[in-house]
Design a protein around this motif. Structure first.
Motif, PDB file in Angstrom:
ATOM      1  N   THR A  53     -36.649 -21.893  73.196  1.00 33.39           N
ATOM      2  CA  THR A  53     -37.938 -21.903  73.876  1.00 33.39           C
ATOM      3  C   THR A  53     -37.911 -22.823  75.086  1.00 33.39           C
ATOM      4  O   THR A  53     -38.374 -22.450  76.167  1.00 33.39           O
ATOM      5  CB  THR A  53     -39.052 -22.299  72.897  1.00 33.39           C
ATOM      6  N   ALA A  54     -37.341 -24.002  74.949  1.00 34.55           N
ATOM      7  CA  ALA A  54     -37.252 -24.929  76.084  1.00 34.55           C
ATOM      8  C   ALA A  54     -36.423 -24.328  77.218  1.00 34.55           C
ATOM      9  O   ALA A  54     -36.739 -24.512  78.395  1.00 34.55           O
ATOM     10  CB  ALA A  54     -36.651 -26.261  75.635  1.00 34.55           C
ATOM     11  N   GLY A  55     -35.380 -23.571  76.886  1.00 37.74           N
ATOM     12  CA  GLY A  55     -34.511 -22.969  77.892  1.00 37.74           C
ATOM     13  C   GLY A  55     -35.177 -21.885  78.710  1.00 37.74           C
ATOM     14  O   GLY A  55     -34.737 -21.564  79.812  1.00 37.74           O
ATOM     15  N   GLY A  56     -36.251 -21.294  78.180  1.00 40.65           N
ATOM     16  CA  GLY A  56     -36.961 -20.240  78.905  1.00 40.65           C
ATOM     17  C   GLY A  56     -38.371 -20.627  79.281  1.00 40.65           C
ATOM     18  O   GLY A  56     -39.189 -19.776  79.627  1.00 40.65           O
ATOM     19  N   ALA A  57     -38.669 -21.930  79.202  1.00 36.96           N
ATOM     20  CA  ALA A  57     -40.041 -22.399  79.411  1.00 36.96           C
ATOM     21  C   ALA A  57     -40.385 -22.564  80.881  1.00 36.96           C
ATOM     22  O   ALA A  57     -39.519 -22.582  81.754  1.00 36.96           O
ATOM     23  CB  ALA A  57     -40.246 -23.725  78.679  1.00 36.96           C
ATOM     24  N   GLU A  58     -41.664 -22.728  81.110  1.00 36.25           N
ATOM     25  CA  GLU A  58     -42.200 -22.988  82.438  1.00 36.25           C
ATOM     26  C   GLU A  58     -41.382 -24.075  83.126  1.00 36.25           C
ATOM     27  O   GLU A  58     -41.110 -25.114  82.541  1.00 36.25           O
ATOM     28  CB  GLU A  58     -43.647 -23.451  82.267  1.00 36.25           C
TER      29      GLU A  58
END
Length: 184
Positions: A53-58
């Protein structure tokens, strides 16, 4: 459409991202749409989901996961865009020749399908890719996933002629569809 919020996922929203992915993998055509099974994904530790999730986050540079949030805050759809650079190879080991977006992980909950939500998610994903100077956006779709192929054609993607064999399913292929910059 005004009752939905379309936005990039935030790094701390891993539990909602996990729930939506597991829902996607329960879909009857998941075996044609995703390169993992529900069982494989469900067995992953929370640390995997936090990192993913962090890798594809805003604010992430090379990947963006876009979600559709319903009026009650429940996530009802998603797609992810990967930015691929020339001179690298893609997930299948094929050379990347252009700076391009690669759409993956498209899913809209069944009760929301036909509402126009998928088109709105695609618009947001394309905007993100074009904003990073992608020369084109591509996606890979299973040769037997007619529903997805019809949708992709409707929003402007066309087959490139490239076929990608699936190593985990000998004899089955994925087809590359592309949308050139300026044609959306």
């Amino acid at each position: 459409m005004s009752s939905y919020v379309i936005r990039s996922v935030r790094a701390g929203e891993w539990a909602a991202a996990k729930e939506l992915r597991l829902s996607a993998l329960r879909d009857p055509v998941a075996h044609l749409a995703f390169l993992e099974t529900y069982e494989e994904a469900a067995a992953r530790p929370d640390s995997f989901w936090k990192e993913r999730t962090a890798g594809g986050a805003e604010g992430a540079l090379g990947t963006q996961q876009i979600i559709a949030e319903g009026p009650d805050g429940h996530w009802v759809g998603t797609l992810t865009v990967l930015l691929e650079e020339p001179g690298t190879t893609d997930w299948a080991g094929l050379p990347v020749e252009l700076r391009q977006g690669h759409v993956v992980g498209v899913f809209v909950r069944p009760e929301e399908r036909g509402s126009g939500l998928t088109e709105v998610l695609f618009d947001a994903g394309l905007e993100w890719a074009w904003g990073r100077e992608a020369e084109r956006v591509r996606l890979i779709v299973h040769e037997e996933n007619g529903r997805a192929q019809r949708f992709y054609r409707r929003v402007g993607f066309v087959p490139s002629g490239r076929t990608v064999p699936l190593p985990m399913a000998p004899g089955e292929n994925e087809l590359e569809f592309v949308l050139e910059r300026g044609r959306d």
